[in-house]
Design a protein around this motif. Structure first.
Motif, PDB file in Angstrom:
ATOM      1  N   UNK A 164       0.849  -1.191   0.000  1.00 21.29           N
ATOM      2  CA  UNK A 164       0.000   0.000   0.000  1.00 21.29           C
ATOM      3  C   UNK A 164       0.889   1.247   0.000  1.00 21.29           C
ATOM      4  N   UNK A 165       0.470   2.337  -0.648  1.00 22.74           N
ATOM      5  CA  UNK A 165       1.266   3.564  -0.617  1.00 22.74           C
ATOM      6  C   UNK A 165       1.341   4.140   0.797  1.00 22.74           C
ATOM      7  N   UNK A 166       2.422   4.832   1.082  1.00 26.50           N
ATOM      8  CA  UNK A 166       2.591   5.452   2.407  1.00 26.50           C
ATOM      9  C   UNK A 166       1.528   6.538   2.575  1.00 26.50           C
ATOM     10  N   UNK A 167       0.793   6.542   3.699  1.00 30.14           N
ATOM     11  CA  UNK A 167      -0.248   7.564   3.911  1.00 30.14           C
ATOM     12  C   UNK A 167       0.342   8.973   3.874  1.00 30.14           C
ATOM     13  N   UNK A 168      -0.355   9.868   3.253  1.00 32.20           N
ATOM     14  CA  UNK A 168       0.110  11.250   3.175  1.00 32.20           C
ATOM     15  C   UNK A 168      -0.050  11.938   4.527  1.00 32.20           C
ATOM     16  N   UNK A 169       0.930  12.759   4.859  1.00 32.29           N
ATOM     17  CA  UNK A 169       0.851  13.516   6.105  1.00 32.29           C
ATOM     18  C   UNK A 169      -0.138  14.662   5.946  1.00 32.29           C
ATOM     19  N   UNK A 170      -0.744  15.043   7.063  1.00 32.47           N
ATOM     20  CA  UNK A 170      -1.709  16.153   7.025  1.00 32.47           C
ATOM     21  C   UNK A 170      -0.999  17.451   6.657  1.00 32.47           C
ATOM     22  N   UNK A 171      -1.673  18.290   5.907  1.00 30.78           N
ATOM     23  CA  UNK A 171      -1.096  19.582   5.530  1.00 30.78           C
ATOM     24  C   UNK A 171      -1.293  20.626   6.626  1.00 30.78           C
ATOM     25  N   UNK A 172      -0.727  21.798   6.421  1.00 32.55           N
ATOM     26  CA  UNK A 172      -0.886  22.899   7.366  1.00 32.55           C
ATOM     27  C   UNK A 172      -1.365  24.136   6.627  1.00 32.55           C
ATOM     28  N   UNK A 173      -1.969  25.047   7.356  1.00 28.47           N
ATOM     29  CA  UNK A 173      -2.420  26.305   6.779  1.00 28.47           C
ATOM     30  C   UNK A 173      -1.447  27.418   7.162  1.00 28.47           C
ATOM     31  N   UNK A 174      -1.179  28.281   6.227  1.00 26.88           N
ATOM     32  CA  UNK A 174      -0.311  29.431   6.489  1.00 26.88           C
ATOM     33  C   UNK A 174      -1.128  30.713   6.341  1.00 26.88           C
ATOM     34  N   UNK A 175      -0.665  31.768   7.024  1.00 24.42           N
ATOM     35  CA  UNK A 175      -1.432  33.014   7.044  1.00 24.42           C
ATOM     36  C   UNK A 175      -0.941  34.056   6.054  1.00 24.42           C
ATOM     37  N   UNK A 176       0.236  33.809   5.467  1.00 20.12           N
ATOM     38  CA  UNK A 176       0.759  34.801   4.531  1.00 20.12           C
ATOM     39  C   UNK A 176       1.709  34.141   3.551  1.00 20.12           C
ATOM     40  N   UNK A 177       2.039  34.879   2.503  1.00 22.67           N
ATOM     41  CA  UNK A 177       2.990  34.396   1.502  1.00 22.67           C
ATOM     42  C   UNK A 177       4.370  34.216   2.124  1.00 22.67           C
ATOM     43  N   UNK A 178       4.734  35.138   2.995  1.00 22.95           N
ATOM     44  CA  UNK A 178       6.041  35.050   3.655  1.00 22.95           C
ATOM     45  C   UNK A 178       6.157  33.776   4.477  1.00 22.95           C
ATOM     46  N   UNK A 179       5.067  33.429   5.184  1.00 24.45           N
ATOM     47  CA  UNK A 179       5.084  32.207   5.973  1.00 24.45           C
ATOM     48  C   UNK A 179       5.160  30.980   5.077  1.00 24.45           C
ATOM     49  N   UNK A 180       4.473  31.055   3.936  1.00 20.60           N
ATOM     50  CA  UNK A 180       4.505  29.958   2.975  1.00 20.60           C
ATOM     51  C   UNK A 180       5.931  29.732   2.470  1.00 20.60           C
ATOM     52  N   UNK A 181       6.586  30.819   2.103  1.00 22.98           N
ATOM     53  CA  UNK A 181       7.964  30.711   1.605  1.00 22.98           C
ATOM     54  C   UNK A 181       8.884  30.170   2.686  1.00 22.98           C
ATOM     55  N   UNK A 182       8.673  30.625   3.914  1.00 22.89           N
ATOM     56  CA  UNK A 182       9.492  30.159   5.029  1.00 22.89           C
ATOM     57  C   UNK A 182       9.336  28.651   5.236  1.00 22.89           C
ATOM     58  N   UNK A 183       8.082  28.171   5.183  1.00 21.83           N
ATOM     59  CA  UNK A 183       7.829  26.744   5.371  1.00 21.83           C
ATOM     60  C   UNK A 183       8.431  25.917   4.236  1.00 21.83           C
ATOM     61  N   UNK A 184       8.341  26.425   3.019  1.00 19.53           N
ATOM     62  CA  UNK A 184       8.879  25.710   1.858  1.00 19.53           C
ATOM     63  C   UNK A 184      10.403  25.614   1.940  1.00 19.53           C
ATOM     64  N   UNK A 185      11.039  26.669   2.503  1.00 11.75           N
ATOM     65  CA  UNK A 185      12.485  26.627   2.678  1.00 11.75           C
ATOM     66  C   UNK A 185      12.870  25.615   3.745  1.00 11.75           C
ATOM     67  N   UNK A 186      12.026  25.516   4.791  1.00 12.89           N
ATOM     68  CA  UNK A 186      12.292  24.533   5.841  1.00 12.89           C
ATOM     69  C   UNK A 186      12.259  23.116   5.280  1.00 12.89           C
ATOM     70  N   UNK A 187      11.352  22.899   4.353  1.00 11.00           N
ATOM     71  CA  UNK A 187      11.199  21.574   3.744  1.00 11.00           C
ATOM     72  C   UNK A 187      12.147  21.371   2.562  1.00 11.00           C
ATOM     73  N   UNK A 188      12.914  22.431   2.278  1.00 11.03           N
ATOM     74  CA  UNK A 188      13.878  22.408   1.169  1.00 11.03           C
ATOM     75  C   UNK A 188      13.173  22.175  -0.165  1.00 11.03           C
ATOM     76  N   UNK A 189      11.935  22.710  -0.243  1.00  9.99           N
ATOM     77  CA  UNK A 189      11.173  22.616  -1.485  1.00  9.99           C
ATOM     78  C   UNK A 189      11.611  23.713  -2.454  1.00  9.99           C
ATOM     79  N   UNK A 190      12.213  24.772  -1.917  1.00 17.20           N
ATOM     80  CA  UNK A 190      12.765  25.839  -2.758  1.00 17.20           C
ATOM     81  C   UNK A 190      14.144  26.219  -2.260  1.00 17.20           C
TER      82      UNK A 190
END
Length: 256
Positions: free
Chosen positions: A230-256
């Motif tokens: 079976x595929x690995x269950x996807x982790x729950x997502x999170x909500x962000x309040x701003x673009x800056x927070x979104x960019x910060x989270x993506x950098x933490x995950x090394x997505x950008x």
């Protein structure tokens, strides 16, 4: 060039598309006991298109032959094809054996030669293995032209065939003479419901059963399923309040 079209339509018996497959206890396949089977959706579209071509091109289609490669129970999907408008059918009974796309292609080549078909319409893939290779391999074995993922098929007066398919940013149109292999997309048509009276009449239409050894085909598989998980269950997502927070989270995950 032939003035008549003889259509061959391969159909496969698969677990019904509305069901979620369950992995079996040995983890080498899906559970097949006590589940509903039906005709592969892409193949159902192929049968519908063959019947549609005959209806819209009077006197052009000489015959429609449906073939299935599978267990004895695959007669059910052949009866469905016959009820929808196929004239004759054949079952290549392989029991519970699973075949790779090349073995399937070799069997279909033998059936084509037997039927004298010059147009093969088939699903682009089966929803059980999702290989999506049989149409292309069969075209290679036969040395025929091929048009894949068809969303529209047109038979011209000169017996050439135009096939449209969706591509990124538009539509691609290919044109070829017979003989030809077409694989169907889900957008090609919407299969009609088969009524009980038509299913009853289909029982009177020819259904021939043959064995692989009758065709001289070696069914030794070149593929082995090592393990199915079976595929690995996807982790729950999170909500962000701003673009800056979104960019910060993506950098933490090394997505950008």
């Amino acid at each position: 060039m032939s003035s008549k079209i003889r259509i061959l339509v391969p159909v496969k018996r698969v677990i019904d598309f509305a069901l979620k497959p369950r992995i079996n206890k040995t983890h080498d396949g899906v559970e097949t006991q006590g589940v509903k089977f039906s005709i592969n959706p892409f193949d159902n579209i192929a049968v519908e298109e063959a019947v549609k071509i005959r209806k819209h091109n009077k006197g052009v289609v000489e015959s429609i032959h449906a073939v299935s490669i599978g267990p004895s129970k695959a007669k059910d999907v052949l009866r469905t094809a016959l009820a929808k408008g196929a004239d004759t059918s054949s079952l290549v009974d392989i029991g519970s054996k699973e075949l790779d796309p090349l073995a399937v292609s070799k069997i279909l080549k033998k059936i084509q030669e037997e039927q004298g078909s010059n147009l093969i319409i088939m699903g682009r893939q089966a929803i059980d293995d999702d290989a999506g290779q049989t149409g292309q391999m069969l075209a290679g074995l036969l040395g025929w032209s091929q048009a894949t993922n068809a969303s529209k098929v047109t038979i011209n007066e000169d017996m050439t065939v135009e096939v449209e398919k969706a591509i990124d940013g538009g539509v691609e149109i290919v044109k070829a003479p017979l003989p030809l292999i077409i694989t169907t997309d889900l957008t090609l048509n919407e299969p009609k419901f088969v009524t009980l009276p038509k299913m009853m009449k289909a029982k009177k239409k020819p259904l021939k059963v043959v064995r692989p050894e009758d065709l001289g085909i070696n069914l030794e598989s070149r593929l082995e399923t090592v393990s199915l998980e079976e595929p690995v269950p996807r982790k729950a997502g999170i909500k962000v309040k701003s673009v800056d927070e979104l960019i910060s989270k993506m950098k933490e995950l090394k997505a950008i």
